[in-house]
Design a protein around this motif. Structure first.
Motif, PDB file in Angstrom:
ATOM      1  N   SER A 256      -8.722  -7.540  -3.601  1.00  0.00           N
ATOM      2  CA  SER A 256      -7.475  -7.049  -4.191  1.00  0.00           C
ATOM      3  C   SER A 256      -7.488  -7.428  -5.662  1.00  0.00           C
ATOM      4  O   SER A 256      -8.175  -8.370  -6.054  1.00  0.00           O
ATOM      5  CB  SER A 256      -6.238  -7.608  -3.474  1.00  0.00           C
ATOM      6  OG  SER A 256      -6.253  -9.012  -3.417  1.00  0.00           O
TER       7      SER A 256
ATOM      8  N   HIS B 140       3.548 -14.616  -3.479  1.00  0.00           N
ATOM      9  CA  HIS B 140       4.491 -14.147  -4.502  1.00  0.00           C
ATOM     10  C   HIS B 140       5.823 -14.891  -4.408  1.00  0.00           C
ATOM     11  O   HIS B 140       6.457 -15.163  -5.428  1.00  0.00           O
ATOM     12  CB  HIS B 140       4.692 -12.640  -4.365  1.00  0.00           C
ATOM     13  CG  HIS B 140       3.476 -11.846  -4.752  1.00  0.00           C
ATOM     14  ND1 HIS B 140       2.941 -11.894  -6.024  1.00  0.00           N
ATOM     15  CD2 HIS B 140       2.682 -11.010  -4.031  1.00  0.00           C
ATOM     16  CE1 HIS B 140       1.864 -11.117  -6.077  1.00  0.00           C
ATOM     17  NE2 HIS B 140       1.688 -10.574  -4.881  1.00  0.00           N
TER      18      HIS B 140
ATOM     19  N   ASN C  91      -3.392  -6.657 -11.127  1.00  0.00           N
ATOM     20  CA  ASN C  91      -2.147  -6.014 -10.710  1.00  0.00           C
ATOM     21  C   ASN C  91      -1.256  -6.918  -9.874  1.00  0.00           C
ATOM     22  O   ASN C  91      -0.028  -6.769  -9.908  1.00  0.00           O
ATOM     23  CB  ASN C  91      -2.450  -4.750  -9.880  1.00  0.00           C
ATOM     24  CG  ASN C  91      -3.336  -3.752 -10.601  1.00  0.00           C
ATOM     25  OD1 ASN C  91      -4.283  -3.240 -10.023  1.00  0.00           O
ATOM     26  ND2 ASN C  91      -3.067  -3.484 -11.873  1.00  0.00           N
ATOM     27  N   TYR C  92      -1.882  -7.856  -9.127  1.00  0.00           N
ATOM     28  CA  TYR C  92      -1.124  -8.609  -8.127  1.00  0.00           C
ATOM     29  C   TYR C  92      -1.280 -10.123  -8.208  1.00  0.00           C
ATOM     30  O   TYR C  92      -0.947 -10.822  -7.254  1.00  0.00           O
ATOM     31  CB  TYR C  92      -1.516  -8.136  -6.728  1.00  0.00           C
ATOM     32  CG  TYR C  92      -0.993  -6.752  -6.418  1.00  0.00           C
ATOM     33  CD1 TYR C  92       0.359  -6.540  -6.194  1.00  0.00           C
ATOM     34  CD2 TYR C  92      -1.859  -5.660  -6.351  1.00  0.00           C
ATOM     35  CE1 TYR C  92       0.849  -5.279  -5.921  1.00  0.00           C
ATOM     36  CE2 TYR C  92      -1.377  -4.395  -6.078  1.00  0.00           C
ATOM     37  CZ  TYR C  92      -0.027  -4.214  -5.863  1.00  0.00           C
ATOM     38  OH  TYR C  92       0.467  -2.957  -5.602  1.00  0.00           O
TER      39      TYR C  92
ATOM     40  N   ASP D 145       5.468  -6.837  -2.698  1.00  0.00           N
ATOM     41  CA  ASP D 145       5.971  -5.897  -3.698  1.00  0.00           C
ATOM     42  C   ASP D 145       7.468  -6.070  -3.907  1.00  0.00           C
ATOM     43  O   ASP D 145       7.970  -5.943  -5.030  1.00  0.00           O
ATOM     44  CB  ASP D 145       5.657  -4.456  -3.274  1.00  0.00           C
ATOM     45  CG  ASP D 145       4.178  -4.132  -3.406  1.00  0.00           C
ATOM     46  OD1 ASP D 145       3.592  -4.470  -4.447  1.00  0.00           O
ATOM     47  OD2 ASP D 145       3.617  -3.545  -2.469  1.00  0.00           O
TER      48      ASP D 145
ATOM     49  N   ASP E  52      -3.802 -13.852  -1.285  1.00  0.00           N
ATOM     50  CA  ASP E  52      -2.936 -12.824  -1.859  1.00  0.00           C
ATOM     51  C   ASP E  52      -2.033 -12.293  -0.753  1.00  0.00           C
ATOM     52  O   ASP E  52      -2.491 -11.620   0.171  1.00  0.00           O
ATOM     53  CB  ASP E  52      -3.801 -11.704  -2.437  1.00  0.00           C
ATOM     54  CG  ASP E  52      -2.984 -10.505  -2.897  1.00  0.00           C
ATOM     55  OD1 ASP E  52      -1.780 -10.670  -3.176  1.00  0.00           O
ATOM     56  OD2 ASP E  52      -3.560  -9.400  -2.963  1.00  0.00           O
TER      57      ASP E  52
ATOM     58  N   ASN F 110       2.078   3.802  -9.557  1.00  0.00           N
ATOM     59  CA  ASN F 110       1.487   2.554 -10.039  1.00  0.00           C
ATOM     60  C   ASN F 110       0.516   2.796 -11.185  1.00  0.00           C
ATOM     61  O   ASN F 110      -0.252   3.769 -11.178  1.00  0.00           O
ATOM     62  CB  ASN F 110       0.764   1.835  -8.904  1.00  0.00           C
ATOM     63  CG  ASN F 110       1.727   1.280  -7.878  1.00  0.00           C
ATOM     64  OD1 ASN F 110       2.847   0.905  -8.209  1.00  0.00           O
ATOM     65  ND2 ASN F 110       1.299   1.207  -6.629  1.00  0.00           N
TER      66      ASN F 110
ATOM     67  N   HIS G 248      -0.218  -5.367 -14.777  1.00  0.00           N
ATOM     68  CA  HIS G 248       0.353  -6.095 -13.652  1.00  0.00           C
ATOM     69  C   HIS G 248       1.622  -5.367 -13.228  1.00  0.00           C
ATOM     70  O   HIS G 248       2.336  -4.795 -14.061  1.00  0.00           O
ATOM     71  CB  HIS G 248       0.676  -7.531 -14.057  1.00  0.00           C
ATOM     72  CG  HIS G 248       0.981  -8.421 -12.901  1.00  0.00           C
ATOM     73  ND1 HIS G 248       2.191  -8.396 -12.242  1.00  0.00           N
ATOM     74  CD2 HIS G 248       0.232  -9.378 -12.273  1.00  0.00           C
ATOM     75  CE1 HIS G 248       2.171  -9.286 -11.262  1.00  0.00           C
ATOM     76  NE2 HIS G 248       0.992  -9.888 -11.247  1.00  0.00           N
ATOM     77  N   ARG G 249       1.937  -5.392 -11.952  1.00  0.00           N
ATOM     78  CA  ARG G 249       3.101  -4.650 -11.447  1.00  0.00           C
ATOM     79  C   ARG G 249       4.395  -5.121 -12.126  1.00  0.00           C
ATOM     80  O   ARG G 249       5.281  -4.302 -12.415  1.00  0.00           O
ATOM     81  CB  ARG G 249       3.215  -4.816  -9.931  1.00  0.00           C
ATOM     82  CG  ARG G 249       2.054  -4.231  -9.146  1.00  0.00           C
ATOM     83  CD  ARG G 249       2.036  -2.707  -9.222  1.00  0.00           C
ATOM     84  NE  ARG G 249       0.885  -2.167  -8.509  1.00  0.00           N
ATOM     85  CZ  ARG G 249      -0.170  -1.600  -9.077  1.00  0.00           C
ATOM     86  NH1 ARG G 249      -0.234  -1.514 -10.399  1.00  0.00           N
ATOM     87  NH2 ARG G 249      -1.174  -1.135  -8.367  1.00  0.00           N
TER      88      ARG G 249
END
Length: 317
Positions: free
Chosen positions: A259, A243, A263-264, A13, A238, A104, A109-110
Motif C-alpha cells: 500500500s 489512522h 497516500n496513506y 478513510d 496500515d 483520488n 496524501h489523502r
C-alpha cells in the motif's frame, strides 16, 4: 447552520476525512452536523460537537444505499453539503454550498488532497472527539501507575497481504519491553477487529495477563481512541486503527508494503512509517492476487522497525 457530511465506508478513510469535518466544526462554532458513512466507521463520529444524526449506509444492491440516504435527508435544507465519496447526491439536495471530491489523486496524501478541496493550503490533522466517559473507561483498562509505559500494537489488517508476520511482532514487543529495551516492562495493548483475535493469538500468549489489555471489538471505538491517547507509542500495519492512533497524537509508526505511504501514511502530530525493502511498485510489478491472504511484508525486518522507533525517540530526547 447545518452540515451534511458524507464520508467513507472504510474506517481508515473515514478517520482521514475527519480533517475536513474538523475544519467546519472549528470554523463555524455551533454548526449542526449530520454524518453519513459506513456502519464500521460510524462510531468514530459519535462524539462530534453538535451532532444531530449519524446515518449508517451499509452497501445495498444497485446503489440502494444512496437512494435510502437521499430519502432520509431530502426534506432538509443544508448550508453545506460535503460528499467525499463523489456521488451525485450533493446535487439533488436543497443546499447552499456543495463540496464534492471527484476522485483520488495518487500524487497527494489523502489528507492533503481533501485540504485542497476545501481551500486549505495547510491541512488540519484528523481528529476524533472523545468524551469523558470513554476516557474514564480507558483509565480503568490501563495501568493506574502513570510512570508505567503503555505500548499499543496493531498486528492485524483487513487484508493478509499487508499484515506483517505475527512472529515479527512477537520479537518486536519482546525487544522493546525487555529490561534493556525502550519500554521496559511496558503494559501492552493489543488491538484488532473482532474476527482478528486468532491472528494475534501467539503474541497474546507471550504477554502476562497483568501486563496486557486486549481489545478486539469488545470496547467502543471511542474507548479505543481514549486508550490510544494514553499510549506512549503505537506500532501497527496500515489499517484504520493506525489512522486512529495517528489522530490521537500518540507517536504512531505505520508498517507498509503493498500500500502507498505517499497516500496513506499515518497523518498526525507525531508519526512515521517504515516500508518493506521492496517498494510498492516492485510488489505490484511481481503480480498480486488480491483474493489471496499471502503475506507480502516478509522482507520488512524487525531490526529495521526497531531502528525507526529508536530514531524517533532519540530525536525527541
Amino acid at each position: 447552520m447545518r452540515l451534511l457530511f458524507i464520508t467513507s465506508n472504510r474506517l481508515g478513510d473515514a478517520v482521514l476525512s475527519t480533517s475536513v469535518l474538523r475544519h467546519y466544526v472549528e470554523t463555524y462554532p455551533g454548526i449542526r452536523v449530520t454524518v453519513a458513512c459506513g456502519p464500521v466507521a460510524a462510531p468514530i463520529f459519535e462524539g462530534v460537537p453538535n451532532l444531530e444524526r449519524i446515518i449508517k449506509m451499509p452497501k445495498q444492491k444497485r446503489g440502494g444505499h444512496w437512494w435510502k440516504l437521499w430519502k432520509s435527508v431530502v426534506l432538509n435544507w443544508w448550508d453545506i453539503i460535503v460528499d467525499l465519496r463523489g456521488s451525485a447526491t450533493a446535487y439533488v439536495l436543497l443546499g447552499k454550498t456543495r463540496v464534492v471530491l471527484p476522485g483520488n489523486d495518487d500524487d497527494l496524501h489523502r489528507v492533503q488532497q481533501m485540504a485542497r478541496l476545501i481551500g486549505l493550503t495547510k491541512p488540519l490533522c484528523p481528529k476524533i472527539w472523545v468524551g469523558k466517559e470513554h476516557r474514564e473507561r480507558a483509565k480503568s483498562l490501563l495501568p493506574s501507575d502513570d510512570l508505567k509505559a503503555v505500548l499499543a500494537i496493531g498486528p492485524t489488517a483487513n487484508w493478509g497481504g499487508k499484515t506483517w508476520p505475527i512472529e515479527n511482532f512477537k520479537q518486536l514487543v519482546a525487544r522493546l519491553t525487555s529490561t534493556d529495551g525502550l519500554f521496559p516492562d511496558a503494559h501492552v495493548v493489543v488491538l484488532g477487529a473482532p474476527a482478528e483475535r486468532e491472528i494475534a493469538a501467539s503474541l497474546i500468549e507471550e504477554l502476562p495477563e497483568s501486563r496486557r489489555t486486549l481489545i478486539f471489538g469488545n470496547e467502543s471505538l471511542l474507548t479505543v481512541q481514549a486508550c490510544l491517547e494514553k499510549a506512549d507509542a503505537y506500532i501497527g500495519n496500515d489499517s484504520g486503527l493506525m489512522h486512529m492512533a495517528a489522530a490521537s497524537g500518540t507517536f504512531t509508526l505505520g508498517l507498509f508494503g503493498p500500500s502507498r505511504p505517499e497516500n496513506y501514511a499515518p497523518y498526525g502530530l507525531d508519526t512515521a512509517f517504515v516500508c518493506t525493502d521492496k517498494s510498492y511498485d516492485e510488489i505490484i510489478a511481481d503480480g498480486i492476487d488480491w483474493k489471496s491472504q499471502k503475506c507480502l511484508m516478509t522482507d520488512l525486518s524487525v531490526e529495521k522497525v526497531i531502528q525507526e522507533i529508536y530514531k524517533r525517540f532519540e530525536q525527541k530526547d
